[in-house]
Design a protein around this motif. Sequence first.
Motif, PDB file in Angstrom:
ATOM      1  N   GLN A  82     -19.538 -11.554  -9.071  1.00 25.26           N
ATOM      2  CA  GLN A  82     -20.664 -12.492  -8.998  1.00 25.26           C
ATOM      3  C   GLN A  82     -21.589 -12.272 -10.197  1.00 25.26           C
ATOM      4  O   GLN A  82     -22.736 -11.855 -10.065  1.00 25.26           O
ATOM      5  CB  GLN A  82     -21.411 -12.306  -7.671  1.00 25.26           C
ATOM      6  CG  GLN A  82     -20.551 -12.656  -6.475  1.00 25.26           C
ATOM      7  CD  GLN A  82     -21.248 -12.407  -5.158  1.00 25.26           C
ATOM      8  OE1 GLN A  82     -22.050 -11.489  -5.017  1.00 25.26           O
ATOM      9  NE2 GLN A  82     -20.928 -13.230  -4.170  1.00 25.26           N
ATOM     10  N   GLU A  84     -23.102 -14.342 -12.231  1.00 28.69           N
ATOM     11  CA  GLU A  84     -24.346 -15.127 -12.271  1.00 28.69           C
ATOM     12  C   GLU A  84     -25.436 -14.456 -11.438  1.00 28.69           C
ATOM     13  O   GLU A  84     -26.599 -14.386 -11.858  1.00 28.69           O
ATOM     14  CB  GLU A  84     -24.103 -16.552 -11.762  1.00 28.69           C
ATOM     15  CG  GLU A  84     -23.399 -17.445 -12.762  1.00 28.69           C
ATOM     16  CD  GLU A  84     -23.216 -18.848 -12.214  1.00 28.69           C
ATOM     17  OE1 GLU A  84     -24.164 -19.392 -11.616  1.00 28.69           O
ATOM     18  OE2 GLU A  84     -22.115 -19.399 -12.408  1.00 28.69           O
ATOM     19  N   ASP A  85     -25.045 -13.969 -10.281  1.00 29.07           N
ATOM     20  CA  ASP A  85     -26.009 -13.281  -9.418  1.00 29.07           C
ATOM     21  C   ASP A  85     -26.513 -11.980 -10.060  1.00 29.07           C
ATOM     22  O   ASP A  85     -27.672 -11.615  -9.884  1.00 29.07           O
ATOM     23  CB  ASP A  85     -25.402 -12.988  -8.039  1.00 29.07           C
ATOM     24  CG  ASP A  85     -25.277 -14.238  -7.183  1.00 29.07           C
ATOM     25  OD1 ASP A  85     -25.919 -15.261  -7.525  1.00 29.07           O
ATOM     26  OD2 ASP A  85     -24.548 -14.196  -6.175  1.00 29.07           O
ATOM     27  N   ILE A  88     -29.211 -12.945 -12.425  1.00 31.54           N
ATOM     28  CA  ILE A  88     -30.436 -13.271 -11.685  1.00 31.54           C
ATOM     29  C   ILE A  88     -31.114 -11.991 -11.228  1.00 31.54           C
ATOM     30  O   ILE A  88     -32.324 -11.817 -11.389  1.00 31.54           O
ATOM     31  CB  ILE A  88     -30.116 -14.180 -10.469  1.00 31.54           C
ATOM     32  CG1 ILE A  88     -29.613 -15.546 -10.936  1.00 31.54           C
ATOM     33  CG2 ILE A  88     -31.346 -14.335  -9.564  1.00 31.54           C
ATOM     34  CD1 ILE A  88     -29.016 -16.405  -9.828  1.00 31.54           C
ATOM     35  N   LYS A 131     -36.248 -21.581  -7.525  1.00 27.31           N
ATOM     36  CA  LYS A 131     -34.854 -21.992  -7.342  1.00 27.31           C
ATOM     37  C   LYS A 131     -34.303 -21.387  -6.053  1.00 27.31           C
ATOM     38  O   LYS A 131     -34.411 -20.181  -5.821  1.00 27.31           O
ATOM     39  CB  LYS A 131     -34.004 -21.554  -8.525  1.00 27.31           C
ATOM     40  CG  LYS A 131     -34.400 -22.221  -9.818  1.00 27.31           C
ATOM     41  CD  LYS A 131     -33.540 -21.750 -10.961  1.00 27.31           C
ATOM     42  CE  LYS A 131     -33.957 -22.409 -12.266  1.00 27.31           C
ATOM     43  NZ  LYS A 131     -33.200 -21.875 -13.394  1.00 27.31           N
ATOM     44  N   LYS A 132     -33.678 -22.236  -5.252  1.00 28.25           N
ATOM     45  CA  LYS A 132     -33.178 -21.829  -3.943  1.00 28.25           C
ATOM     46  C   LYS A 132     -32.186 -20.668  -4.042  1.00 28.25           C
ATOM     47  O   LYS A 132     -32.280 -19.704  -3.285  1.00 28.25           O
ATOM     48  CB  LYS A 132     -32.525 -23.030  -3.252  1.00 28.25           C
ATOM     49  CG  LYS A 132     -32.083 -22.756  -1.848  1.00 28.25           C
ATOM     50  CD  LYS A 132     -31.497 -23.999  -1.213  1.00 28.25           C
ATOM     51  CE  LYS A 132     -31.027 -23.685   0.201  1.00 28.25           C
ATOM     52  NZ  LYS A 132     -30.455 -24.859   0.838  1.00 28.25           N
ATOM     53  N   GLU A 133     -31.231 -20.751  -4.966  1.00 26.11           N
ATOM     54  CA  GLU A 133     -30.208 -19.702  -5.064  1.00 26.11           C
ATOM     55  C   GLU A 133     -30.816 -18.364  -5.504  1.00 26.11           C
ATOM     56  O   GLU A 133     -30.372 -17.302  -5.067  1.00 26.11           O
ATOM     57  CB  GLU A 133     -29.053 -20.106  -5.995  1.00 26.11           C
ATOM     58  CG  GLU A 133     -29.415 -20.326  -7.455  1.00 26.11           C
ATOM     59  CD  GLU A 133     -29.959 -21.717  -7.777  1.00 26.11           C
ATOM     60  OE1 GLU A 133     -30.236 -21.968  -8.959  1.00 26.11           O
ATOM     61  OE2 GLU A 133     -30.093 -22.541  -6.855  1.00 26.11           O
ATOM     62  N   GLU A 134     -31.857 -18.414  -6.327  1.00 27.87           N
ATOM     63  CA  GLU A 134     -32.528 -17.186  -6.746  1.00 27.87           C
ATOM     64  C   GLU A 134     -33.331 -16.591  -5.591  1.00 27.87           C
ATOM     65  O   GLU A 134     -33.328 -15.376  -5.382  1.00 27.87           O
ATOM     66  CB  GLU A 134     -33.409 -17.445  -7.964  1.00 27.87           C
ATOM     67  CG  GLU A 134     -32.594 -17.763  -9.208  1.00 27.87           C
ATOM     68  CD  GLU A 134     -33.433 -18.008 -10.449  1.00 27.87           C
ATOM     69  OE1 GLU A 134     -34.685 -17.989 -10.364  1.00 27.87           O
ATOM     70  OE2 GLU A 134     -32.825 -18.230 -11.517  1.00 27.87           O
ATOM     71  N   LYS A 135     -34.010 -17.451  -4.842  1.00 27.73           N
ATOM     72  CA  LYS A 135     -34.749 -16.976  -3.661  1.00 27.73           C
ATOM     73  C   LYS A 135     -33.804 -16.314  -2.664  1.00 27.73           C
ATOM     74  O   LYS A 135     -34.127 -15.281  -2.073  1.00 27.73           O
ATOM     75  CB  LYS A 135     -35.476 -18.135  -2.971  1.00 27.73           C
ATOM     76  CG  LYS A 135     -36.732 -18.558  -3.641  1.00 27.73           C
ATOM     77  CD  LYS A 135     -37.439 -19.601  -2.799  1.00 27.73           C
ATOM     78  CE  LYS A 135     -38.746 -19.935  -3.463  1.00 27.73           C
ATOM     79  NZ  LYS A 135     -39.678 -20.587  -2.590  1.00 27.73           N
ATOM     80  N   MET A 136     -32.633 -16.916  -2.467  1.00 25.77           N
ATOM     81  CA  MET A 136     -31.663 -16.359  -1.530  1.00 25.77           C
ATOM     82  C   MET A 136     -31.161 -14.995  -2.000  1.00 25.77           C
ATOM     83  O   MET A 136     -30.978 -14.082  -1.200  1.00 25.77           O
ATOM     84  CB  MET A 136     -30.479 -17.320  -1.325  1.00 25.77           C
ATOM     85  CG  MET A 136     -30.826 -18.549  -0.514  1.00 25.77           C
ATOM     86  SD  MET A 136     -31.591 -18.182   1.095  1.00 25.77           S
ATOM     87  CE  MET A 136     -30.288 -17.284   1.893  1.00 25.77           C
ATOM     88  N   LEU A 137     -30.944 -14.854  -3.292  1.00 29.99           N
ATOM     89  CA  LEU A 137     -30.486 -13.568  -3.823  1.00 29.99           C
ATOM     90  C   LEU A 137     -31.567 -12.497  -3.656  1.00 29.99           C
ATOM     91  O   LEU A 137     -31.267 -11.361  -3.286  1.00 29.99           O
ATOM     92  CB  LEU A 137     -30.092 -13.689  -5.298  1.00 29.99           C
ATOM     93  CG  LEU A 137     -29.509 -12.402  -5.878  1.00 29.99           C
ATOM     94  CD1 LEU A 137     -28.133 -12.116  -5.298  1.00 29.99           C
ATOM     95  CD2 LEU A 137     -29.452 -12.451  -7.385  1.00 29.99           C
ATOM     96  N   ARG A 140     -31.508 -11.503  -0.139  1.00 28.57           N
ATOM     97  CA  ARG A 140     -30.343 -10.628   0.102  1.00 28.57           C
ATOM     98  C   ARG A 140     -30.625  -9.209  -0.399  1.00 28.57           C
ATOM     99  O   ARG A 140     -30.255  -8.229   0.259  1.00 28.57           O
ATOM    100  CB  ARG A 140     -29.104 -11.191  -0.596  1.00 28.57           C
ATOM    101  CG  ARG A 140     -28.453 -12.330   0.147  1.00 28.57           C
ATOM    102  CD  ARG A 140     -27.281 -12.940  -0.609  1.00 28.57           C
ATOM    103  NE  ARG A 140     -26.297 -11.951  -1.027  1.00 28.57           N
ATOM    104  CZ  ARG A 140     -25.484 -12.114  -2.059  1.00 28.57           C
ATOM    105  NH1 ARG A 140     -25.538 -13.219  -2.793  1.00 28.57           N
ATOM    106  NH2 ARG A 140     -24.615 -11.190  -2.377  1.00 28.57           N
TER     107      ARG A 140
END
Length: 195
Positions: A82, A84-85, A88, A131-137, A140
Amino acid sequence: MYNHKKEFDWQTTLEFVKQSTYKILHKRNANKIEDDKCIRCGKNEIESWEHIWICEVNEFSIDEIVQEPIYRFEQQLKNCNQDEDINILRNYNIEFISILESPSIILRGKSKKWELIRGVYNEHFNSLSNKKEEKMLIKRLWMFVYDEIKNRLWIPRCEEIKRLEEKANIQKLDLRKKRESRRKFGGRQGRKNKK
């Protein structure tokens, strides 16, 4: 009451549960709990919620556990390819630690890492990115750090308490007996007094 600045994300916070300490069990007058002292360290320290995390018997300190998981979380992302993650995470890991180290407005005299220990997800983590995906990471990562604290401090503490209670011949049922009998007796006594 103290959340007027929207410091807490209650939706995430309410996913977590608290456990009893000897201070609470003693206050509840649990059977065989003679005092509220920490039975692990043998000091004359009250086993409060705070003492659990700073007890000298703990193998790790809170600071060690809060800082190390970011590297472990990155390794986990790397093992899952992952990339990209990982990028981030690298953009936000310093801000993440800065939030944890900053003073808590709710828990006076403590940093926000004490909020994390209590399962409180501070709103400042949500404001790191739009950004939603950044907030989720980030969420996590927070959960990963929370789990690390649970697995490296809380669970070993509970296992040690269980071992010490078994050695002292204290069973879970004993922790409830006195309170239940007091409730039953108090109920009958209360009816007698009304007559």
